[in-house]
Write a protein that holds these residues in place. Structure first.
Motif, PDB file in Angstrom:
ATOM      1  N   ALA A 185      20.668  63.674  61.903  1.00 42.09           N
ATOM      2  CA  ALA A 185      20.422  62.296  61.453  1.00 42.09           C
ATOM      3  C   ALA A 185      19.706  61.547  62.549  1.00 42.09           C
ATOM      4  O   ALA A 185      19.857  61.846  63.740  1.00 42.09           O
ATOM      5  CB  ALA A 185      21.727  61.590  61.092  1.00 42.09           C
ATOM      6  N   GLY A 232      22.349  56.957  62.307  1.00 42.12           N
ATOM      7  CA  GLY A 232      22.522  57.580  61.003  1.00 42.12           C
ATOM      8  C   GLY A 232      23.918  58.066  60.693  1.00 42.12           C
ATOM      9  O   GLY A 232      24.145  58.650  59.633  1.00 42.12           O
ATOM     10  N   ASP A 237      23.179  61.484  54.958  1.00 39.18           N
ATOM     11  CA  ASP A 237      22.483  60.627  54.002  1.00 39.18           C
ATOM     12  C   ASP A 237      22.227  59.245  54.575  1.00 39.18           C
ATOM     13  O   ASP A 237      23.050  58.715  55.339  1.00 39.18           O
ATOM     14  CB  ASP A 237      23.319  60.466  52.725  1.00 39.18           C
ATOM     15  CG  ASP A 237      23.472  61.770  51.948  1.00 39.18           C
ATOM     16  OD1 ASP A 237      22.579  62.641  52.094  1.00 39.18           O
ATOM     17  OD2 ASP A 237      24.471  61.908  51.218  1.00 39.18           O
ATOM     18  N   VAL A 238      21.119  58.642  54.163  1.00 43.69           N
ATOM     19  CA  VAL A 238      20.965  57.200  54.346  1.00 43.69           C
ATOM     20  C   VAL A 238      21.776  56.523  53.245  1.00 43.69           C
ATOM     21  O   VAL A 238      22.238  57.174  52.291  1.00 43.69           O
ATOM     22  CB  VAL A 238      19.484  56.786  54.249  1.00 43.69           C
ATOM     23  CG1 VAL A 238      18.719  57.312  55.438  1.00 43.69           C
ATOM     24  CG2 VAL A 238      18.856  57.267  52.951  1.00 43.69           C
ATOM     25  N   LYS A 292      17.129  52.420  51.344  1.00 47.72           N
ATOM     26  CA  LYS A 292      17.421  53.626  52.130  1.00 47.72           C
ATOM     27  C   LYS A 292      17.636  53.313  53.610  1.00 47.72           C
ATOM     28  O   LYS A 292      17.154  54.018  54.508  1.00 47.72           O
ATOM     29  CB  LYS A 292      16.303  54.672  51.982  1.00 47.72           C
ATOM     30  CG  LYS A 292      16.025  55.080  50.554  1.00 47.72           C
ATOM     31  CD  LYS A 292      17.233  55.752  49.906  1.00 47.72           C
ATOM     32  CE  LYS A 292      16.953  56.204  48.494  1.00 47.72           C
ATOM     33  NZ  LYS A 292      18.148  56.775  47.826  1.00 47.72           N
ATOM     34  N   ALA A 293      18.358  52.249  53.874  1.00 46.35           N
ATOM     35  CA  ALA A 293      18.628  51.856  55.254  1.00 46.35           C
ATOM     36  C   ALA A 293      19.739  52.710  55.850  1.00 46.35           C
ATOM     37  O   ALA A 293      20.574  53.263  55.129  1.00 46.35           O
ATOM     38  CB  ALA A 293      19.031  50.380  55.307  1.00 46.35           C
ATOM     39  N   ILE A 294      19.761  52.828  57.179  1.00 45.07           N
ATOM     40  CA  ILE A 294      20.880  53.471  57.848  1.00 45.07           C
ATOM     41  C   ILE A 294      21.999  52.441  58.026  1.00 45.07           C
ATOM     42  O   ILE A 294      21.755  51.228  58.003  1.00 45.07           O
ATOM     43  CB  ILE A 294      20.474  54.084  59.199  1.00 45.07           C
ATOM     44  CG1 ILE A 294      19.932  53.004  60.149  1.00 45.07           C
ATOM     45  CG2 ILE A 294      19.471  55.199  59.013  1.00 45.07           C
ATOM     46  CD1 ILE A 294      19.629  53.514  61.543  1.00 45.07           C
TER      47      ILE A 294
END
Length: 599
Positions: free
Chosen positions: A72, A76, A322-323, A367-369
């Motif tokens: 990540a 992440g 995953d984000v 799709k932000a962390i």
């Protein structure tokens, strides 16, 4: 907060004066071992499920070892996931947990791992005692065919007038049960962790020598740290073998973002990956986890001579984290705020108040962390429909200061003062910030490695003092064993070999009067060679270690070199530190009167 106000008014008062997202958002060692960040189990459940499946496969015997790599980008969730694994294991048991995110000396990775192993097993496990004591209790119960609780065994051993005799007899019995253990003292030292001498036992288990009288009292062999060097990796493997006899191991390696290289030019990831491959081949029952940035994994692993062999072992299974999506962003913030409002004994109008649910879901769809979502919440924390300038908000904190405070909280006196490599590395980092400064009559020109390379003289400060060239060798020497101290002082005093004009010993504890040869070298250094002994004090070294850790983890913190260096310069952080100034000051030629007794 006034009790006369309505519940909503009370909530608004709290919102105006407290921001739950103000805490440092980077997960560090403290959160892995301590209470941890609020956790949403559904986020990256596929990764934690895979780890626990691997643990179960090892426990059942269907696998011996499994290597898992978590991939990540910064922020992440890699360390957060490791924290989740640790806390579940602590709550439910079933495996021993080892966590390594400190690599103070890449030239001695085996010794660094042994120290980490000893420190990790010092942490509380699932039985409310140190993992070392849990292991020792397993050994005792195995030898005595009992099922006593670890707390009972600790209480029993600590009540004995002569625990040495009991431990000696137990050691013989345990060696009969574990004939593959080659070093009886290893078993003996583990049993000593049940006693009041536990801290000395853990020091011995981490590869450090003891004061001779302490070693004799505990009936432990006391080779110098030099003599142990060739046995360090084997010692770690024997400890891991003994540990895994009773439960699988989960060994996590984290924080590979540093650009630091060892003397051979290998990066942190390359050094640790190579070490993990050797560890994989030696482990009998365990799961190896590495947490890495994808870009570093691809570029640095491919540059190695044996990338396929390494990947087949430590990255047998690669898992991309995953984000966030809309629902997970909403659940994450809801979990943070649920904890916040519970602490304040308040019930908000809805789970993410004062934020708008749809806005959080929209942010998640981008799709932000997780860290970026949390930062957005920190920056937008306010009353609904409020003018951002109208509230009595907490003042904005410099991001470097926030990171620094986070690191300072994690520095522990016991573990730090014995970590010579970390102290030396931090001192060097701080002195590098002072090149060009004039302090204590010294103009600092350069910070250099000693040549030829030497494990005792950590670096040298090259400068000018009263018109004369000065080259100050710095030796952080915290060992207790007389042989190691003697060797260190002999090298520090060898000015000709290492091109020094002054030697500076940095040490917190006495040099034993019984260590005759060491005292001879010390007296010569102080009285004949113009050297100095600077007392290492926890409160003085702590901030220097913390700022060096901020720099080392700057990518995780989202900080640039410039931000950190500007903060150091603006606050005069290094140049006013008493330890730094004392190292540069005119030598007194005397043994300090504020060192601790070394027992």
């Amino acid at each position: 907060m006034s009790p006369d106000h309505s519940p909503l008014e009370q909530i608004h008062e709290v919102i105006q004066t407290h921001n739950p997202f103000r805490r440092e958002l980077t997960v560090r060692q403290q959160e892995v071992w301590g209470t941890g960040f609020p956790d949403v189990p559904s986020i990256n459940a596929h990764a934690s499920d895979a780890v626990f499946e691997a643990i179960e496969n090892v426990r059942s015997g269907s696998r011996q070892v499994m290597g898992i790599t978590l991939l990540a980008d910064p922020g992440g969730g890699k360390t957060h996931l490791i924290s989740r694994i640790r806390h579940r294991l602590q709550a439910n048991g079933g495996a021993w947990f080892i966590y390594m995110d400190q690599y103070a000396n890449l030239n001695q990775i085996s010794l660094e791992f042994l120290k980490t192993l000893a420190t990790s097993l010092k942490k509380t496990g699932s039985k409310n005692v140190m993992q070392w004591q849990e292991l020792a209790a397993n050994l005792v119960n195995h030898a005595e065919a009992e099922q006593d609780r670890p707390e009972e065994i600790v209480e029993k051993v600590q009540s004995l007038e002569n625990p040495a005799a009991y431990i000696e007899a137990l050691t013989d019995c345990i060696l009969d049960l574990h004939p593959d253990i080659e070093n009886p003292d290893l078993v003996k030292a583990i049993l000593w962790t049940l006693s009041k001498n536990k801290h000395y036992a853990i020091n011995w288990l981490s590869g450090r020598s003891l004061a001779q009288n302490r070693a004799e009292q505990m009936q432990l062999a006391n080779p110098s740290e030099e003599q142990r060097e060739n046995e360090i990796f084997e010692m770690s493997c024997q400890i891991l073998d003994l540990v895994s006899y009773y439960n699988p191991l989960v060994i996590c390696f984290d924080r590979f973002d540093s650009q630091e290289v060892n003397d051979a030019g290998y990066t942190r990831l390359q050094v640790v990956a190579d070490f993990c491959m050797d560890l994989y081949d030696k482990l009998k029952k365990g799961v190896l986890i590495t947490a890495v940035y994808p870009e570093i994994w691809i570029t640095q692993l491919k540059a190695m001579t044996n990338p396929k062999a390494i990947e087949d072992r430590i990255a047998e299974r690669k898992i991309d984290l995953d984000v966030l999506d809309g629902d997970s962003a909403f659940n994450l913030i809801g979990t943070y705020l649920s904890e916040f409002y519970q602490q304040k004994n308040l019930t908000p109008p809805h789970p993410v108040y004062p934020f708008d649910r749809d806005r959080l879901i929209e942010l998640g769809k981008q799709k932000a962390i997780a860290r970026n979502i949390l930062k957005w919440c920190r920056d937008n924390w306010s009353l609904p429909n409020a003018d951002s300038g109208s509230q009595d908000r907490e003042p904005q904190q410099n991001p470097v200061e926030s990171a620094l405070n986070n690191e300072i909280e994690q520095v522990e006196a016991d573990s730090l003062l014995d970590n010579e490599a970390k102290i030396a590395k931090s001192l060097r980092f701080c002195f590098e910030r002072l090149v060009g400064f004039y302090l204590e009559n010294v103009t600092i020109k350069e910070i250099e490695k000693v040549n030829p390379p030497n494990k005792y003289v950590d670096f040298k400060i090259v400068g000018e003092e009263n018109g004369q060239m000065v080259k100050i060798g710095i030796a952080v020497l915290q060992a207790s064993g007389g042989t190691t101290v003697t060797a260190g002082l002999s090298h520090l005093g060898n000015y000709q070999k290492y091109d020094l004009t002054r030697g500076c010993l940095v040490r917190s504890k006495e040099v034993s009067p019984n260590a005759r040869r060491a005292r001879e070298y010390l007296n010569r250094l102080l009285q004949e060679q113009g050297g100095e002994w600077v007392t290492l004090k926890f409160e003085e070294i702590k901030p220097l270690v913390a700022i060096a850790e901020v720099y080392d983890g700057r990518e995780d913190y989202g900080l640039s070199d410039t931000q950190i260096f500007d903060y150091i310069a603006e606050t005069k952080f290094v140049e006013t530190n008493p330890l730094i100034l004392e190292i540069l000051s005119d030598p007194s030629g005397q043994i300090p009167d504020d060192v601790e007794e070394d027992n």
